[in-house]
Scaffold this motif. Structure first.
Motif, mmCIF file in Angstrom:
data_model
loop_
_atom_site.group_PDB
_atom_site.id
_atom_site.type_symbol
_atom_site.label_atom_id
_atom_site.label_comp_id
_atom_site.label_asym_id
_atom_site.label_seq_id
_atom_site.Cartn_x
_atom_site.Cartn_y
_atom_site.Cartn_z
ATOM 1 N N ALA A 33 45.028 34.737 49.304
ATOM 2 C CA ALA A 33 43.637 35.136 49.242
ATOM 3 C C ALA A 33 43.418 36.057 48.053
ATOM 4 O O ALA A 33 44.242 36.939 47.783
ATOM 5 C CB ALA A 33 43.222 35.850 50.520
ATOM 6 N N MET A 34 42.337 35.830 47.352
ATOM 7 C CA MET A 34 41.977 36.706 46.239
ATOM 8 C C MET A 34 40.532 37.128 46.393
ATOM 9 O O MET A 34 39.699 36.365 46.887
ATOM 10 C CB MET A 34 42.180 35.981 44.906
ATOM 11 C CG MET A 34 43.636 35.645 44.623
ATOM 12 S SD MET A 34 43.869 34.793 43.053
ATOM 13 C CE MET A 34 43.504 36.097 41.872
ATOM 14 N N GLY A 35 40.253 38.336 45.989
ATOM 15 C CA GLY A 35 38.910 38.836 46.183
ATOM 16 C C GLY A 35 38.496 39.821 45.116
ATOM 17 O O GLY A 35 39.282 40.185 44.236
ATOM 18 N N TRP A 36 37.246 40.227 45.228
ATOM 19 C CA TRP A 36 36.664 41.196 44.307
ATOM 20 C C TRP A 36 36.083 42.372 45.077
ATOM 21 O O TRP A 36 35.409 42.194 46.095
ATOM 22 C CB TRP A 36 35.550 40.544 43.491
ATOM 23 C CG TRP A 36 36.013 39.498 42.539
ATOM 24 C CD1 TRP A 36 36.042 38.146 42.731
ATOM 25 C CD2 TRP A 36 36.523 39.715 41.218
ATOM 26 N NE1 TRP A 36 36.533 37.510 41.623
ATOM 27 C CE2 TRP A 36 36.832 38.455 40.677
ATOM 28 C CE3 TRP A 36 36.733 40.844 40.431
ATOM 29 C CZ2 TRP A 36 37.351 38.303 39.391
ATOM 30 C CZ3 TRP A 36 37.240 40.691 39.157
ATOM 31 C CH2 TRP A 36 37.548 39.431 38.642
ATOM 32 N N PHE A 37 36.364 43.533 44.571
ATOM 33 C CA PHE A 37 35.758 44.770 45.032
ATOM 34 C C PHE A 37 35.131 45.437 43.826
ATOM 35 O O PHE A 37 35.457 45.129 42.688
ATOM 36 C CB PHE A 37 36.810 45.693 45.654
ATOM 37 C CG PHE A 37 37.339 45.216 46.966
ATOM 38 C CD1 PHE A 37 38.257 44.174 47.038
ATOM 39 C CD2 PHE A 37 36.933 45.809 48.159
ATOM 40 C CE1 PHE A 37 38.746 43.729 48.250
ATOM 41 C CE2 PHE A 37 37.426 45.379 49.375
ATOM 42 C CZ PHE A 37 38.332 44.338 49.423
ATOM 43 N N ARG A 38 34.246 46.365 44.078
ATOM 44 C CA ARG A 38 33.674 47.121 42.960
ATOM 45 C C ARG A 38 33.522 48.582 43.360
ATOM 46 O O ARG A 38 33.384 48.904 44.541
ATOM 47 C CB ARG A 38 32.330 46.544 42.530
ATOM 48 C CG ARG A 38 31.211 46.684 43.548
ATOM 49 C CD ARG A 38 29.948 46.006 43.033
ATOM 50 N NE ARG A 38 28.835 46.161 43.953
ATOM 51 C CZ ARG A 38 27.638 45.625 43.758
ATOM 52 N NH1 ARG A 38 27.389 44.905 42.642
ATOM 53 N NH2 ARG A 38 26.676 45.813 44.635
ATOM 54 N N GLN A 39 33.547 49.423 42.346
ATOM 55 C CA GLN A 39 33.403 50.858 42.588
ATOM 56 C C GLN A 39 32.494 51.437 41.520
ATOM 57 O O GLN A 39 32.837 51.458 40.335
ATOM 58 C CB GLN A 39 34.758 51.554 42.575
ATOM 59 C CG GLN A 39 34.696 52.998 43.024
ATOM 60 C CD GLN A 39 36.063 53.561 43.342
ATOM 61 O OE1 GLN A 39 37.099 53.014 42.943
ATOM 62 N NE2 GLN A 39 36.093 54.649 44.079
ATOM 63 N N ALA A 97 41.684 41.710 43.767
ATOM 64 C CA ALA A 97 42.701 42.031 44.758
ATOM 65 C C ALA A 97 43.290 40.742 45.316
ATOM 66 O O ALA A 97 42.618 39.703 45.333
ATOM 67 C CB ALA A 97 42.102 42.869 45.888
ATOM 68 N N ALA A 98 44.513 40.830 45.794
ATOM 69 C CA ALA A 98 45.172 39.649 46.350
ATOM 70 C C ALA A 98 45.964 40.037 47.582
ATOM 71 O O ALA A 98 46.527 41.140 47.670
ATOM 72 C CB ALA A 98 46.084 39.003 45.314
ATOM 73 N N GLY A 99 46.011 39.110 48.528
ATOM 74 C CA GLY A 99 46.754 39.368 49.745
ATOM 75 C C GLY A 99 46.802 38.125 50.609
ATOM 76 O O GLY A 99 46.574 37.021 50.123
ATOM 77 N N GLY A 100 47.075 38.328 51.897
ATOM 78 C CA GLY A 100 47.260 37.185 52.780
ATOM 79 C C GLY A 100 46.066 36.815 53.620
ATOM 80 O O GLY A 100 46.137 35.888 54.420
ATOM 81 N N ALA A 101 44.941 37.508 53.474
ATOM 82 C CA ALA A 101 43.789 37.221 54.325
ATOM 83 C C ALA A 101 42.498 37.365 53.542
ATOM 84 O O ALA A 101 42.367 38.287 52.726
ATOM 85 C CB ALA A 101 43.776 38.160 55.521
#
Length: 122
Positions: A33-39, A97-101
């Protein structure tokens, strides 16, 4: 170990579009799983969108639905964030970001990129 490299940030005017990309390398795995966050300055990190590269399933924050869209290329282990009709409120550092979910919680992601800055002028 997984290495993430973001690209595509910059300075744009309100109402325009921008596409971010994040390429993963290293020990990626099946249901990745890959995603985007912002700050934004002075704010907490906020979830934007995430997807599974293998299944194509995705999850998008309500706050950006209709303007932002996440997509990916499993062969290239790359995820994209198409951002349309940008406003100054979208100004932030965008992190991959990357991870398993596929999830909205930052704690569920194991790997993070350095971030790419997006500045939207009015």
């Amino acid at each position: 170990q997984v290495h993430l490299v973001e690209s595509g940030g910059g300075l744009v005017q309100a109402g325009t579009s921008l596409r971010l990309a994040c390429a993963a390398s290293g020990r990626t795995f099946g249901n990745f799983a890959m995603g985007w966050f912002r700050q934004a300055p002075g704010e907490e990190r906020e979830f934007v969108a995430a997807m599974s590269l293998s299944s194509g399933g995705s999850y998008t924050a309500d706050s950006i639905k209709g303007r932002f869209a996440i997509s990916g290329d499993n062969d290239k282990k790359t995820v994209y964030l198409q951002m349309n009709n940008l406003s100054p409120e979208d100004t932030a550092v965008y992190y991959c970001a990357a991870g398993g979910a596929v999830a909205g919680m930052s704690s569920l992601y194991d790997y993070w990129g350095q971030g790419t800055r997006v500045t939207v002028s009015s």
